[in-house]
Design a protein around this motif. Structure first.
Motif, PDB file in Angstrom:
ATOM      1  N   THR A  24       0.509  -1.119  -0.118  1.00 23.12           N
ATOM      2  CA  THR A  24      -0.147   0.460  -0.204  1.00 23.12           C
ATOM      3  C   THR A  24       0.931   1.389   0.040  1.00 23.12           C
ATOM      4  N   GLN A  25       1.778   1.296   0.500  1.00 23.55           N
ATOM      5  CA  GLN A  25       2.943   2.779   0.583  1.00 23.55           C
ATOM      6  C   GLN A  25       4.776   1.809   0.187  1.00 23.55           C
ATOM      7  N   VAL A  26       5.653   2.611  -0.305  1.00 21.48           N
ATOM      8  CA  VAL A  26       6.949   2.468  -0.658  1.00 21.48           C
ATOM      9  C   VAL A  26       7.605   3.228  -0.518  1.00 21.48           C
ATOM     10  N   ASN A  27       8.556   3.091   0.774  1.00 19.59           N
ATOM     11  CA  ASN A  27       9.404   4.977   0.386  1.00 19.59           C
ATOM     12  C   ASN A  27      11.131   4.800   0.226  1.00 19.59           C
ATOM     13  N   ASP A  28      11.004   5.691  -0.630  1.00 18.58           N
ATOM     14  CA  ASP A  28      12.869   5.717  -0.728  1.00 18.58           C
ATOM     15  C   ASP A  28      13.657   6.238  -0.308  1.00 18.58           C
ATOM     16  N   LEU A  29      14.509   6.339   0.793  1.00 19.16           N
ATOM     17  CA  LEU A  29      14.991   6.533   1.524  1.00 19.16           C
ATOM     18  C   LEU A  29      16.200   6.987   1.260  1.00 19.16           C
ATOM     19  N   ARG A  30      16.898   7.023  -0.325  1.00 19.22           N
ATOM     20  CA  ARG A  30      18.044   6.917  -0.615  1.00 19.22           C
ATOM     21  C   ARG A  30      18.317   8.580  -0.980  1.00 19.22           C
ATOM     22  N   SER A  31      19.681   8.215  -0.648  1.00 17.18           N
ATOM     23  CA  SER A  31      19.963  10.064  -1.129  1.00 17.18           C
ATOM     24  C   SER A  31      18.924  10.439  -2.102  1.00 17.18           C
ATOM     25  N   ASN A  32      18.973  10.213  -3.296  1.00 17.59           N
ATOM     26  CA  ASN A  32      19.146  10.508  -4.950  1.00 17.59           C
ATOM     27  C   ASN A  32      17.553   9.428  -4.728  1.00 17.59           C
ATOM     28  N   PRO A  33      16.470   9.813  -5.013  1.00 16.03           N
ATOM     29  CA  PRO A  33      15.187   8.586  -4.833  1.00 16.03           C
ATOM     30  C   PRO A  33      14.556   9.219  -6.244  1.00 16.03           C
ATOM     31  N   MET A  34      14.981  10.373  -7.225  1.00 16.90           N
ATOM     32  CA  MET A  34      14.850  10.127  -8.049  1.00 16.90           C
ATOM     33  C   MET A  34      15.182   9.366  -9.477  1.00 16.90           C
ATOM     34  N   VAL A  35      16.728   9.655  -9.067  1.00 15.15           N
ATOM     35  CA  VAL A  35      16.995   8.167  -9.746  1.00 15.15           C
ATOM     36  C   VAL A  35      16.578   6.148 -10.247  1.00 15.15           C
ATOM     37  N   PRO A  36      16.450   6.398 -10.696  1.00 16.06           N
ATOM     38  CA  PRO A  36      15.712   5.449 -10.987  1.00 16.06           C
ATOM     39  C   PRO A  36      16.497   4.319  -9.862  1.00 16.06           C
ATOM     40  N   TYR A  37      16.332   2.708  -9.420  1.00 12.15           N
ATOM     41  CA  TYR A  37      17.303   1.856  -8.903  1.00 12.15           C
ATOM     42  C   TYR A  37      18.136   1.058  -9.317  1.00 12.15           C
ATOM     43  N   LYS A  38      18.675   0.997  -9.483  1.00 10.59           N
ATOM     44  CA  LYS A  38      19.715  -0.081 -10.626  1.00 10.59           C
ATOM     45  C   LYS A  38      20.184  -1.491  -9.047  1.00 10.59           C
ATOM     46  N   PRO A  39      20.160  -2.425  -9.200  1.00 10.49           N
ATOM     47  CA  PRO A  39      20.787  -3.694  -8.358  1.00 10.49           C
ATOM     48  C   PRO A  39      22.419  -3.341  -8.674  1.00 10.49           C
ATOM     49  N   LYS A  40      23.332  -3.778  -7.703  1.00 10.59           N
ATOM     50  CA  LYS A  40      24.651  -4.014  -7.767  1.00 10.59           C
ATOM     51  C   LYS A  40      24.495  -5.373  -8.626  1.00 10.59           C
ATOM     52  N   LYS A  41      25.354  -4.755 -10.162  1.00 13.52           N
ATOM     53  CA  LYS A  41      26.228  -6.033 -11.141  1.00 13.52           C
ATOM     54  C   LYS A  41      27.024  -7.123 -10.232  1.00 13.52           C
ATOM     55  N   ASN A  42      27.010  -7.701 -10.397  1.00 11.60           N
ATOM     56  CA  ASN A  42      28.650  -9.087 -10.250  1.00 11.60           C
ATOM     57  C   ASN A  42      29.380  -9.027 -10.476  1.00 11.60           C
ATOM     58  N   LYS A  43      30.132  -8.401  -9.917  1.00  9.16           N
ATOM     59  CA  LYS A  43      31.266  -8.277 -10.725  1.00  9.16           C
ATOM     60  C   LYS A  43      32.428  -8.943 -10.058  1.00  9.16           C
ATOM     61  N   SER A  44      33.424  -9.413 -11.014  1.00  9.49           N
ATOM     62  CA  SER A  44      34.782  -9.948  -9.646  1.00  9.49           C
ATOM     63  C   SER A  44      35.453  -9.077 -10.389  1.00  9.49           C
ATOM     64  N   LYS A  45      35.965  -9.351  -8.741  1.00  5.10           N
ATOM     65  CA  LYS A  45      36.851  -8.069  -8.225  1.00  5.10           C
ATOM     66  C   LYS A  45      38.334  -7.976  -8.559  1.00  5.10           C
ATOM     67  N   LYS A  46      39.008  -7.296  -8.482  1.00  6.19           N
ATOM     68  CA  LYS A  46      39.984  -6.706  -9.713  1.00  6.19           C
ATOM     69  C   LYS A  46      41.468  -7.812  -8.793  1.00  6.19           C
ATOM     70  N   SER A  47      41.598  -7.815  -9.928  1.00  2.00           N
ATOM     71  CA  SER A  47      43.268  -8.777  -9.162  1.00  2.00           C
ATOM     72  C   SER A  47      44.132  -7.028  -8.451  1.00  2.00           C
ATOM     73  N   SER A  48      44.649  -7.940  -7.311  1.00  2.00           N
ATOM     74  CA  SER A  48      45.957  -7.173  -6.240  1.00  2.00           C
ATOM     75  C   SER A  48      46.673  -6.099  -7.599  1.00  2.00           C
ATOM     76  N   THR A  49      46.779  -6.822  -8.321  1.00  2.00           N
ATOM     77  CA  THR A  49      47.742  -6.052  -9.860  1.00  2.00           C
ATOM     78  C   THR A  49      47.421  -5.003 -10.064  1.00  2.00           C
ATOM     79  N   THR A  50      45.745  -4.397  -9.971  1.00  2.00           N
ATOM     80  CA  THR A  50      44.819  -3.472 -10.439  1.00  2.00           C
ATOM     81  C   THR A  50      46.129  -1.703  -9.903  1.00  2.00           C
ATOM     82  N   THR A  51      46.106  -1.223 -10.768  1.00  2.00           N
ATOM     83  CA  THR A  51      47.032   0.381 -10.328  1.00  2.00           C
ATOM     84  C   THR A  51      45.937   1.272 -10.153  1.00  2.00           C
ATOM     85  N   THR A  52      46.865   2.256  -8.921  1.00  2.00           N
ATOM     86  CA  THR A  52      45.449   3.469  -8.487  1.00  2.00           C
ATOM     87  C   THR A  52      45.224   4.115 -10.197  1.00  2.00           C
TER      88      THR A  52
END
Length: 288
Positions: free
Chosen positions: A221-249
């Protein structure tokens, strides 16, 4: 003296005869007028009935010929005013409306009207045709309902909880299963106090509550969006493999690991990305 007496008698006889003739004329005249009035009184409803029957038959003929708008206009008074005197009127009028709604692709209304058709009131030569149409309406309505259900489930699968969604699908949205749930008072529906259940949805990265969903009687009956920017449609996090330790800044000039969520990252660097989704994808591609 005798002569005068005879003339007097003759005059009296003549007067009596004239009076009788006048009385007879008046009697015949008034009888004639009475008969004319009676005939007129009888003729008016008879004439009206003949006219009504003609219009009624014309309406049915138009319906059977496929002129549904014209037929509906003629048949409507027979359904509204005369009821059982013209039992086929309701069935033919329902047939007209069913065709009209069908042509406008309003399958819900078409089916409702088709259900009102009594096939026994349809002429024998048209019954098979009407049966096929009723079956066609039912098949298309079922197809419409299946497509509607498919779109409904797709909306659930690809979005967040929404008002009107069934509570049984609460864990099937892009938010995943709620982190927790609990009672949240009551909501009156009519005179009945119905318990409210509140669901908490958290962001996996920092366990912050980003959505609340409230359900009553098995429905959101009701949904509250508590994100800091609720105007932006929500998209779930994609399952990404972590970067290797050789990744540089140098591969991550924005240092996404300094941010706890993609929204804060986007707030600081929105000028460098085409839209929120591009920033979000970059965040999860580089976040460890």
């Amino acid at each position: 003296m005798e002569k005068n007496s005879e003339e007097k008698e003759k005059n009296e006889e003549k007067e009596n005869s004239e009076k009788k003739d006048k009385h007879l004329f008046e009697k015949i005249y008034f009888s004639f007028v009475f008969i004319v009035i009676v005939i007129a009184i009888i003729a008016v409803p008879v004439g009206k009935k003949i006219s009504n029957n003609k219009t009624y038959r014309q309406g049915i003929a138009l319906a059977e010929a496929g002129n549904y708008d014209e037929a509906a206009e003629l048949l409507t008074p027979y359904v509204r005013d005369t009821g059982s005197k013209y039992p086929a009127a309701h069935s033919y009028l329902s047939l007209c409306y069913a065709h009209t709604y069908y042509d406008y692709n309003d399958m819900y209304s078409a089916k409702k009207c088709a259900e009102e058709i009594n096939i026994d009131n349809i002429s024998e030569e048209k019954r098979d045709e009407v049966r096929r149409f009723i079956s066609q309406v039912e098949n298309k309505y079922n197809e419409f309902e299946r497509e509607k259900q498919r779109e409904y489930l797709e909306q659930i699968k690809t979005g967040v909880p929404f008002e009107g969604m069934e509570e049984k699908y609460i864990a099937d949205t892009t938010l995943g299963a709620p982190a927790s749930k609990g009672p949240y008072g009551y909501k009156y529906i009519g005179d009945k106090a119905c318990p409210v259940t509140r669901y908490f949805f958290e962001r996996k990265s920092d366990k912050a509550t980003i959505f609340l969903a409230f359900c009553v009687n098995g429905e959101v009956t009701q949904v509250n969006d508590l994100r800091s920017n609720p105007m932006v449609p929500y998209k779930p996090k994609k399952n990404k493999s972590k970067k290797s330790s050789t990744t540089t800044t140098t591969e991550d000039p924005y240092n996404v690991n300094d941010y706890s969520n993609e929204e804060d990252f986007y707030d600081d660097h929105y000028d460098d990305f085409f839209d929120y989704y591009e920033a979000e994808e970059y965040y999860w591609d580089h976040h460890e």
